[in-house]
Design an enzyme around this catalytic site. Structure first.
Site, mmCIF file in Angstrom:
data_model
loop_
_atom_site.group_PDB
_atom_site.id
_atom_site.type_symbol
_atom_site.label_atom_id
_atom_site.label_comp_id
_atom_site.label_asym_id
_atom_site.label_seq_id
_atom_site.Cartn_x
_atom_site.Cartn_y
_atom_site.Cartn_z
ATOM 1 N N TYR A 86 -16.489 4.455 12.222
ATOM 2 C CA TYR A 86 -16.959 3.240 13.033
ATOM 3 C C TYR A 86 -17.130 1.828 12.541
ATOM 4 O O TYR A 86 -16.985 1.751 11.406
ATOM 5 C CB TYR A 86 -18.601 3.798 12.946
ATOM 6 C CG TYR A 86 -19.576 4.046 11.548
ATOM 7 C CD1 TYR A 86 -19.160 5.187 10.481
ATOM 8 C CD2 TYR A 86 -20.478 2.066 11.443
ATOM 9 C CE1 TYR A 86 -20.087 5.028 9.230
ATOM 10 C CE2 TYR A 86 -20.947 2.700 10.276
ATOM 11 C CZ TYR A 86 -20.672 3.301 9.041
ATOM 12 O OH TYR A 86 -21.555 3.713 7.799
ATOM 13 N N GLU B 56 -30.976 6.363 -29.750
ATOM 14 C CA GLU B 56 -29.834 6.098 -30.801
ATOM 15 C C GLU B 56 -29.262 4.469 -31.088
ATOM 16 O O GLU B 56 -28.701 4.297 -31.646
ATOM 17 C CB GLU B 56 -29.113 7.189 -30.125
ATOM 18 C CG GLU B 56 -29.269 8.485 -30.138
ATOM 19 C CD GLU B 56 -27.678 9.194 -29.274
ATOM 20 O OE1 GLU B 56 -26.271 8.763 -29.994
ATOM 21 O OE2 GLU B 56 -28.126 9.810 -28.237
ATOM 22 N N THR C 77 -27.635 1.249 4.326
ATOM 23 C CA THR C 77 -28.207 2.456 3.056
ATOM 24 C C THR C 77 -27.670 1.969 1.782
ATOM 25 O O THR C 77 -27.884 1.996 0.658
ATOM 26 C CB THR C 77 -28.396 3.501 3.633
ATOM 27 O OG1 THR C 77 -26.828 3.490 4.260
ATOM 28 C CG2 THR C 77 -28.846 3.914 4.886
ATOM 29 N N ASP C 78 -26.303 1.846 1.877
ATOM 30 C CA ASP C 78 -25.264 1.367 0.474
ATOM 31 C C ASP C 78 -26.620 0.538 -0.381
ATOM 32 O O ASP C 78 -26.360 1.306 -1.290
ATOM 33 C CB ASP C 78 -24.399 0.798 0.802
ATOM 34 C CG ASP C 78 -23.055 1.471 1.550
ATOM 35 O OD1 ASP C 78 -23.613 2.659 1.753
ATOM 36 O OD2 ASP C 78 -22.209 0.944 2.075
ATOM 37 N N LYS D 221 -30.477 5.932 -3.648
ATOM 38 C CA LYS D 221 -29.105 6.547 -2.880
ATOM 39 C C LYS D 221 -28.825 7.429 -3.190
ATOM 40 O O LYS D 221 -28.169 7.461 -4.205
ATOM 41 C CB LYS D 221 -28.352 6.075 -1.648
ATOM 42 C CG LYS D 221 -27.406 6.362 -0.708
ATOM 43 C CD LYS D 221 -26.391 5.421 0.176
ATOM 44 C CE LYS D 221 -25.753 6.246 1.110
ATOM 45 N NZ LYS D 221 -24.887 5.339 1.531
ATOM 46 N N THR E 182 -25.334 0.719 8.854
ATOM 47 C CA THR E 182 -24.837 1.812 10.058
ATOM 48 C C THR E 182 -25.994 1.650 11.464
ATOM 49 O O THR E 182 -25.453 2.158 12.130
ATOM 50 C CB THR E 182 -24.725 2.968 9.267
ATOM 51 O OG1 THR E 182 -23.638 2.619 8.456
ATOM 52 C CG2 THR E 182 -24.406 4.725 9.720
HETATM 53 N N1 ASP Z 1 -21.564 0.782 4.553
HETATM 54 C C1 ASP Z 1 -23.335 0.801 5.503
HETATM 55 C C2 ASP Z 1 -23.931 -0.266 5.160
HETATM 56 O O1 ASP Z 1 -24.869 -0.252 3.888
HETATM 57 C C3 ASP Z 1 -23.458 2.316 5.074
HETATM 58 C C4 ASP Z 1 -24.908 2.523 6.003
HETATM 59 O O2 ASP Z 1 -25.513 2.019 6.669
HETATM 60 O O3 ASP Z 1 -25.671 3.664 5.955
HETATM 61 O O4 ASP Z 1 -24.138 -1.053 5.218
#
Ligand code: ASP
Length: 348
Positions: A44, A304, A110-111, A183, A31
């Site tokens: 986007y 457990e 970020t994923d 995340k 992103t």
């Molecule tokens: N789908 C995007 C990615 O991980 C989301 C992001 O970058 O925040 O490339």
């Protein structure tokens, strides 16, 4: 007179260049390089903008470091895979071992950022900083968070205080350790947390500030040399839930998986329907790691579940997605479940 001025300017430029660290920025997409339909629309496409344009948007980074941008891939990080990890890790080791780079920044979606950070922490070796950074809003959004995040990442990478801290993630002003970062929000700019502790530091103006001195990180005790590897063993995750059926594991056995991570409930507990299929997997030589779908807290050995009896491995503080990576790398060295448990025991 003009020649003297020119000479002085050139001299000052060379002095300032020599004083600044060389930071390589390896771009992978995400992103941070996303382009939206409009500045207020949430839809986007990730990974559209080249690293050169991202750097042009933050000229301030050049006051902090001599930056060199390199486009490695241009993907949304939901499409990250083993071969891209191997490519990235090899390039980073090459840079860290050369005099060209004093630090490396990786721009990333970020994923799966926490997964790439963890993979790199186990497969790169150097006291030079390696910092991952991304953004929750595309570059075209109102209040895009990418430019400041990128600036903060370069500040962190350029700081001598960031040496010997393993791979770091810098998001929304905080600095996180690769083994513990997660995340925790799908959309907010403040999306990242430390699952079992706190951020290791923060960026204040143009300084990386750490809460404690560099100590040996858990990941720094482990190193997997991937320089000669072109692929990694197949390891998958099964998500535990009420009513889960054993046949979801069976498909991994049938498809030749070498390892299975069970994202169990609570302290890595396993539904009674799944137990016999996991035992069957063990009989076939597949390594089974018990982890938990709960983001914080350890999956402990022999609580457990009698791990010694079933020859299961407990993931300790690693989430299922990080357990999968450690198991993939561990399987490149051994299929002895006791040795593999020793690797996991480092993360307590
Ligand atoms: N789908 C995007 C990615 O991980 C989301 C992001 O970058 O925040 O490339």
């Amino acid at each position: 007179m003009r020649r003297l001025m020119l000479f002085v300017t050139l001299f000052l430029f060379l002095v300032s260049y020599a004083q600044k660290p060389n930071v390589y920025i390896l771009a992978t997409g995400g992103t941070i390089a996303g382009v939206g339909e409009s500045s207020v629309n949430t839809s986007y496409k990730a990974g559209e903008v080249a690293i050169s344009s991202l750097l042009d948007a933050v000229p301030q980074v050049k006051d902090v470091a001599n930056v060199v941008g390199e486009q490695v891939v241009r993907i949304g990080s939901q499409d990250m895979d083993d071969s891209t990890w191997l490519l990235l890790s090899k390039r980073i080791n090459e840079l860290l071992n050369s005099d060209e780079a004093d630090a490396v920044v990786v721009t990333h979606g970020t994923d799966t950022m926490e997964e790439t950070a963890f993979f790199l922490s186990l497969t790169t070796r150097s006291n030079k900083p390696v910092v991952l950074v991304g953004a929750m809003r595309p570059s075209t959004a109102l209040s895009a968070d990418g430019p400041l995040n990128l600036y903060n990442a370069v500040v962190t990478a350029a700081s001598p205080d960031s040496r010997d801290r393993g791979v770091l993630v810098v998001m929304n002003g905080s600095i996180y350790a690769a083994s513990d970062v997660i995340k925790m929000h799908t959309t907010h700019v403040d999306a990242f947390r430390s699952a079992n502790g706190a951020a290791v530091g923060y960026v204040n103006n143009d300084k990386a500030v750490y809460s404690y001195p560099a100590v040996e990180t858990a990941a720094s005790l482990l190193f997997f040399d991937v320089s000669k590897l072109t692929s990694l063993p197949a390891v998958g995750i099964i998500y535990g839930h009420a009513g889960v059926r054993g046949n979801v594991v069976q498909s991994m056995i049938d498809n030749g998986y070498k390892g299975i991570v069970y994202a169990g409930v609570g302290n890595g507990n396993i539904h009674r329907d799944i137990f016999p299929v996991l035992e069957e997997a063990r009989r076939e030589g597949i390594i089974v790691v018990r982890s938990s779908r709960v983001p914080s807290g350890p999956t402990m050995l022999d609580n457990e579940v009698d791990d010694a009896h079933y020859r299961f491995v407990a993931s300790q503080l690693l989430t299922p997605q990080k357990s999968r990576i450690l198991l993939q790398l561990a399987l490149t060295k051994t299929d002895d479940w006791i040795r593999i448990q020793d690797y996991f025991n480092i993360f307590r």
